[in-house]
Design a protein around this motif. Sequence first.
Motif, PDB file in Angstrom:
ATOM      1  N   THR A 110     -12.903  15.280   6.193  1.00 57.04           N
ATOM      2  CA  THR A 110     -13.749  15.892   7.225  1.00 57.04           C
ATOM      3  C   THR A 110     -13.117  17.139   7.832  1.00 57.04           C
ATOM      4  O   THR A 110     -13.596  17.652   8.844  1.00 57.04           O
ATOM      5  CB  THR A 110     -14.056  14.883   8.347  1.00 57.04           C
ATOM      6  N   ALA A 111     -12.062  17.637   7.219  1.00 60.74           N
ATOM      7  CA  ALA A 111     -11.354  18.800   7.768  1.00 60.74           C
ATOM      8  C   ALA A 111     -12.283  19.999   7.919  1.00 60.74           C
ATOM      9  O   ALA A 111     -12.144  20.787   8.866  1.00 60.74           O
ATOM     10  CB  ALA A 111     -10.160  19.154   6.887  1.00 60.74           C
ATOM     11  N   ASN A 112     -13.229  20.161   6.995  1.00 60.56           N
ATOM     12  CA  ASN A 112     -14.146  21.291   7.038  1.00 60.56           C
ATOM     13  C   ASN A 112     -15.576  20.872   7.359  1.00 60.56           C
ATOM     14  O   ASN A 112     -16.528  21.603   7.073  1.00 60.56           O
ATOM     15  CB  ASN A 112     -14.112  22.043   5.701  1.00 60.56           C
ATOM     16  N   VAL A 113     -15.707  19.686   7.947  1.00 60.33           N
ATOM     17  CA  VAL A 113     -17.024  19.163   8.325  1.00 60.33           C
ATOM     18  C   VAL A 113     -17.184  19.285   9.837  1.00 60.33           C
ATOM     19  O   VAL A 113     -16.254  19.000  10.598  1.00 60.33           O
ATOM     20  CB  VAL A 113     -17.171  17.685   7.904  1.00 60.33           C
ATOM     21  N   GLU A 114     -18.366  19.706  10.283  1.00 56.87           N
ATOM     22  CA  GLU A 114     -18.627  19.785  11.710  1.00 56.87           C
ATOM     23  C   GLU A 114     -18.722  18.373  12.280  1.00 56.87           C
ATOM     24  O   GLU A 114     -19.650  17.627  11.966  1.00 56.87           O
ATOM     25  CB  GLU A 114     -19.931  20.530  11.981  1.00 56.87           C
ATOM     26  N   ASP A 174       0.832  -1.203   0.000  1.00 53.41           N
ATOM     27  CA  ASP A 174       0.000   0.000   0.000  1.00 53.41           C
ATOM     28  C   ASP A 174       0.871   1.259   0.000  1.00 53.41           C
ATOM     29  O   ASP A 174       0.576   2.237  -0.695  1.00 53.41           O
ATOM     30  CB  ASP A 174      -0.911   0.021   1.229  1.00 53.41           C
ATOM     31  N   ILE A 175       1.930   1.223   0.769  1.00 52.99           N
ATOM     32  CA  ILE A 175       2.846   2.371   0.839  1.00 52.99           C
ATOM     33  C   ILE A 175       3.526   2.587  -0.502  1.00 52.99           C
ATOM     34  O   ILE A 175       3.660   3.720  -0.987  1.00 52.99           O
ATOM     35  CB  ILE A 175       3.884   2.153   1.953  1.00 52.99           C
ATOM     36  N   VAL A 176       3.937   1.483  -1.134  1.00 49.63           N
ATOM     37  CA  VAL A 176       4.563   1.573  -2.458  1.00 49.63           C
ATOM     38  C   VAL A 176       3.594   2.197  -3.460  1.00 49.63           C
ATOM     39  O   VAL A 176       3.965   3.050  -4.270  1.00 49.63           O
ATOM     40  CB  VAL A 176       5.015   0.176  -2.937  1.00 49.63           C
ATOM     41  N   ASN A 177       2.330   1.777  -3.401  1.00 49.81           N
ATOM     42  CA  ASN A 177       1.334   2.306  -4.339  1.00 49.81           C
ATOM     43  C   ASN A 177       1.103   3.801  -4.135  1.00 49.81           C
ATOM     44  O   ASN A 177       0.928   4.547  -5.109  1.00 49.81           O
ATOM     45  CB  ASN A 177       0.016   1.551  -4.171  1.00 49.81           C
ATOM     46  N   LEU A 178       1.108   4.243  -2.893  1.00 49.10           N
ATOM     47  CA  LEU A 178       0.908   5.667  -2.628  1.00 49.10           C
ATOM     48  C   LEU A 178       2.081   6.509  -3.107  1.00 49.10           C
ATOM     49  O   LEU A 178       1.936   7.709  -3.336  1.00 49.10           O
ATOM     50  CB  LEU A 178       0.667   5.898  -1.138  1.00 49.10           C
ATOM     51  N   HIS A 179       3.247   5.892  -3.247  1.00 52.02           N
ATOM     52  CA  HIS A 179       4.394   6.598  -3.813  1.00 52.02           C
ATOM     53  C   HIS A 179       4.085   7.065  -5.241  1.00 52.02           C
ATOM     54  O   HIS A 179       4.644   8.056  -5.713  1.00 52.02           O
ATOM     55  CB  HIS A 179       5.629   5.691  -3.837  1.00 52.02           C
ATOM     56  N   LYS A 180       3.202   6.348  -5.926  1.00 47.97           N
ATOM     57  CA  LYS A 180       2.902   6.635  -7.338  1.00 47.97           C
ATOM     58  C   LYS A 180       1.623   7.448  -7.501  1.00 47.97           C
ATOM     59  O   LYS A 180       1.272   7.831  -8.611  1.00 47.97           O
ATOM     60  CB  LYS A 180       2.773   5.324  -8.108  1.00 47.97           C
ATOM     61  N   ALA A 181       0.893   7.685  -6.414  1.00 48.89           N
ATOM     62  CA  ALA A 181      -0.428   8.310  -6.501  1.00 48.89           C
ATOM     63  C   ALA A 181      -0.345   9.828  -6.659  1.00 48.89           C
ATOM     64  O   ALA A 181       0.639  10.465  -6.272  1.00 48.89           O
ATOM     65  CB  ALA A 181      -1.248   7.958  -5.270  1.00 48.89           C
ATOM     66  N   ASP A 182      -1.396  10.392  -7.216  1.00 51.09           N
ATOM     67  CA  ASP A 182      -1.538  11.843  -7.329  1.00 51.09           C
ATOM     68  C   ASP A 182      -2.364  12.413  -6.183  1.00 51.09           C
ATOM     69  O   ASP A 182      -2.170  13.561  -5.778  1.00 51.09           O
ATOM     70  CB  ASP A 182      -2.226  12.202  -8.661  1.00 51.09           C
ATOM     71  N   LEU A 183      -3.303  11.597  -5.680  1.00 49.68           N
ATOM     72  CA  LEU A 183      -4.223  12.072  -4.654  1.00 49.68           C
ATOM     73  C   LEU A 183      -4.576  10.928  -3.709  1.00 49.68           C
ATOM     74  O   LEU A 183      -4.812   9.802  -4.151  1.00 49.68           O
ATOM     75  CB  LEU A 183      -5.505  12.611  -5.314  1.00 49.68           C
ATOM     76  N   PHE A 184      -4.586  11.234  -2.415  1.00 51.04           N
ATOM     77  CA  PHE A 184      -5.009  10.264  -1.410  1.00 51.04           C
ATOM     78  C   PHE A 184      -6.051  10.932  -0.521  1.00 51.04           C
ATOM     79  O   PHE A 184      -5.795  11.983   0.069  1.00 51.04           O
ATOM     80  CB  PHE A 184      -3.826   9.778  -0.576  1.00 51.04           C
ATOM     81  N   VAL A 185      -7.232  10.348  -0.439  1.00 44.42           N
ATOM     82  CA  VAL A 185      -8.332  10.902   0.350  1.00 44.42           C
ATOM     83  C   VAL A 185      -8.661   9.948   1.487  1.00 44.42           C
ATOM     84  O   VAL A 185      -8.925   8.771   1.256  1.00 44.42           O
ATOM     85  CB  VAL A 185      -9.588  11.115  -0.516  1.00 44.42           C
ATOM     86  N   TYR A 186      -8.630  10.461   2.713  1.00 41.32           N
ATOM     87  CA  TYR A 186      -9.024   9.634   3.845  1.00 41.32           C
ATOM     88  C   TYR A 186     -10.159  10.316   4.599  1.00 41.32           C
ATOM     89  O   TYR A 186     -10.429  11.502   4.427  1.00 41.32           O
ATOM     90  CB  TYR A 186      -7.838   9.335   4.754  1.00 41.32           C
ATOM     91  N   ASN A 187     -10.845   9.548   5.452  1.00 39.78           N
ATOM     92  CA  ASN A 187     -12.036  10.068   6.115  1.00 39.78           C
ATOM     93  C   ASN A 187     -11.691  11.126   7.150  1.00 39.78           C
ATOM     94  O   ASN A 187     -12.261  12.211   7.162  1.00 39.78           O
ATOM     95  CB  ASN A 187     -12.806   8.925   6.789  1.00 39.78           C
ATOM     96  N   GLY A 188     -10.757  10.800   8.059  1.00 42.30           N
ATOM     97  CA  GLY A 188     -10.442  11.715   9.145  1.00 42.30           C
ATOM     98  C   GLY A 188     -11.366  11.499  10.334  1.00 42.30           C
ATOM     99  O   GLY A 188     -12.130  10.536  10.398  1.00 42.30           O
TER     100      GLY A 188
END
Length: 364
Positions: free
Chosen positions: A132-136, A93-107
């Motif tokens: 969720t950075a801008n979600v109440e 998974d870490i290797v794949n994220l090395h190649k990614a343009d965008l990673f979205v997580y819930n928070g």
Amino acid sequence: MYLKSILVLLSTMLVLSMALMACSPAEEAPAPEEDVQPEEAASVSAEEERLLVYTSLFPLYDFATKIAGERAEVINLIPPGAEPHDFEPTPNDIVNLHKADLFVYNGGGLEGWIEKILEAVDNPDLKVVDSTANVELLTNEETGYVHDQDHDHGHDHGHGKEEDHDHDHDHDHAHGKEEDHDHEHDHGELDPHVWLDPLRAKQQAEAIKDALVEIDPEHAEYYEQNYSELAQGFDELHAKFEEMSQNIQRRDFVVSHEAFGYLAWRYDLNQVGIAGLSPSQEPSPQRMREIIEFVQENEIQYILFENTVTLKVAEVIKSETGAESLVLHNLESLTEEELAQGADYFSIMEQNLDVLKKALGYQE
């Protein structure tokens, strides 16, 4: 004389050769580029230019897929059917994220592994979005997760819908007797299950859209249009839940895992959870007794077990109370079968709407 005959023969052969050429198609020999038509060439080029997007949760995967459309390949880190609360990223998974343009997580504390994986990824061009950075975010108490104090559910949720409901919530919701619980609040004081509120889910989708526009501004209009269509879907879903909320006989629902606090908060409902915010939190014997008593005293006809619930807990509650069981989907993860059938956020939430209508005594 002999030389003259030879010249006549050569002239005749030349004329015949030119005639044959005139009768043949002008471009009979295939051009080298004829194997790839212009449309195909454009498709190949678009494929090479697509963004690579990773998400941490099915709803985010679904939103990103709908917004990015053909402009990105979207992959969810958590495999189908896996439990997000217990997920641990692999080295791959870490290797794949090395190649990614965008990673979205819930928070909101859902992904306990997020800091670990982001520290391991060495990709300065990777855009990381906490959806969720801008979600109440609501506290456990606001969404009904109260185990250590007496709790009177007045439903003062601040969302402006309570005045339409003439009901009394002064009864005991089985929340005030939890002194013996050793439940650890895995997610701290905040409830991270925001996607089960359609309007908060729309905010998460907007965060994804904004990120795509930022990293690929050339196609901003495309992303904006796709988001606009998705936002309309959220609004329509919200209206359906609102209509349901105004036409039900009861507001308490008993659920196996307290993942539905945001949905309850939005539509003036009350979830009574058998377990806590994490489905791995097994209810204590005392909690089981309280739930059984609550179900019997309030004549609850249905227990809403999630798609990931253990059968043991379900059977104990059912056998002790005589209540029937229904499935309320938390959308944290879909099975391969559900994905193969084309299920998405909206189809699952529509199923949840039907389940709640049945459990809460909906009347048109």
